[in-house]
Design an enzyme around this catalytic site. Structure first.
Site, PDB file in Angstrom:
ATOM      1  N   CYS A 102       4.518  11.545   7.060  1.00  0.00           N
ATOM      2  CA  CYS A 102       5.573  12.177   7.872  1.00  0.00           C
ATOM      3  C   CYS A 102       6.796  12.511   7.019  1.00  0.00           C
ATOM      4  CB  CYS A 102       5.946  11.269   9.037  1.00  0.00           C
ATOM      5  SG  CYS A 102       4.624  11.174  10.266  1.00  0.00           S
TER       6      CYS A 102
ATOM      7  N   GLU B 130       6.337  11.604  14.604  1.00  0.00           N
ATOM      8  CA  GLU B 130       7.253  12.487  13.871  1.00  0.00           C
ATOM      9  C   GLU B 130       6.626  13.852  13.637  1.00  0.00           C
ATOM     10  OE1 GLU B 130       6.379   9.371  13.230  1.00  0.00           O
ATOM     11  OE2 GLU B 130       7.750   8.403  11.822  1.00  0.00           O
TER      12      GLU B 130
ATOM     13  N   GLU C 253      -3.264   9.049  19.418  1.00  0.00           N
ATOM     14  CA  GLU C 253      -4.371   8.464  18.659  1.00  0.00           C
ATOM     15  C   GLU C 253      -5.701   9.088  19.049  1.00  0.00           C
ATOM     16  OE1 GLU C 253      -3.894   4.196  19.101  1.00  0.00           O
ATOM     17  OE2 GLU C 253      -2.205   4.231  17.693  1.00  0.00           O
TER      18      GLU C 253
HETATM   19  N1  THU Z   1       2.821   5.899  13.603  1.00  0.00           N
HETATM   20  C1  THU Z   1       3.736   6.875  13.904  1.00  0.00           C
HETATM   21  O1  THU Z   1       3.676   7.478  14.980  1.00  0.00           O
HETATM   22  N2  THU Z   1       4.698   7.151  13.001  1.00  0.00           N
HETATM   23  C2  THU Z   1       4.824   6.544  11.786  1.00  0.00           C
HETATM   24  O2  THU Z   1       5.666   6.945  10.980  1.00  0.00           O
HETATM   25  C3  THU Z   1       3.968   5.419  11.439  1.00  0.00           C
HETATM   26  C4  THU Z   1       2.819   5.177  12.345  1.00  0.00           C
HETATM   27  C5  THU Z   1       1.770   5.602  14.572  1.00  0.00           C
HETATM   28  C6  THU Z   1       0.377   6.007  14.156  1.00  0.00           C
HETATM   29  C7  THU Z   1      -0.476   5.082  14.983  1.00  0.00           C
HETATM   30  O3  THU Z   1      -0.676   5.651  16.261  1.00  0.00           O
HETATM   31  C8  THU Z   1       0.385   3.839  15.136  1.00  0.00           C
HETATM   32  O4  THU Z   1       1.701   4.218  14.818  1.00  0.00           O
HETATM   33  C9  THU Z   1      -0.038   2.675  14.262  1.00  0.00           C
HETATM   34  O5  THU Z   1      -0.126   3.057  12.921  1.00  0.00           O
END
Ligand code: THU
Length: 133
Positions: A91, A57, A46
């Protein structure tokens, strides 16, 4: 019949611990199996500028491609929610280009698992064919 891919799920669960999630606190781990057979992993990273966050992903795909993979046969996504969280739309788009037939496995820490095939998660997907590649 879906393959087991237990090693892929274990790799995704392990890398999930590396997630950098000071804002959402929502840890995601992902692992992809390239056509070479090698596993490449990624966690979500993040940013304080929220829109720059990268999902687990896509980190896994970009690591795999930068290590020479050009086809992905399976992806695992591990979270700690029930039912296990699905890959987001962005993704799905990035994954699709590396294997419309790839196995998509979502799992959680309790052992729940949902299997799908990428082309069913992104029907009529856009890829390089539309660009004449
Ligand atoms: N997130 C992922 O890593 N993969 C996904 O397919 C959906 C969301 C993460 C992004 C963010 O850091 C957190 O989950 C909340 O949205």
């Amino acid at each position: 019949m879906s393959e087991i891919h237990a090693d892929l799920i274990a790799a995704a669960a392990a890398v999930r611990e590396q997630a950098f999630v000071p804002y959402s606190r929502f840890k995601v781990g992902s692992a992809v199996r390239g056509a070479s057979g090698r596993i490449h992993t990624g966690c979500n990273v993040e940013s304080a500028s929220f829109g720059l966050t990268c999902c687990a992903e896509r980190v896994a795909v970009f690591k795999a491609v930068s290590e020479g993979e050009r086809e992905i046969v399976a992806v695992a996504v591990v979270t700690d929610v029930s039912p296990p969280a699905a890959p987001c739309g962005a993704c799905r788009q990035v994954l699709y280009e590396f294997g419309a037939d790839m196995a998509v496995i979502r799992a959680n820490l309790s052992g729940e698992r949902i299997d799908a095939v990428m082309r069913d998660l992104l029907p009529d997907g856009f890829d390089g064919k539309s660009l004449d590649f």
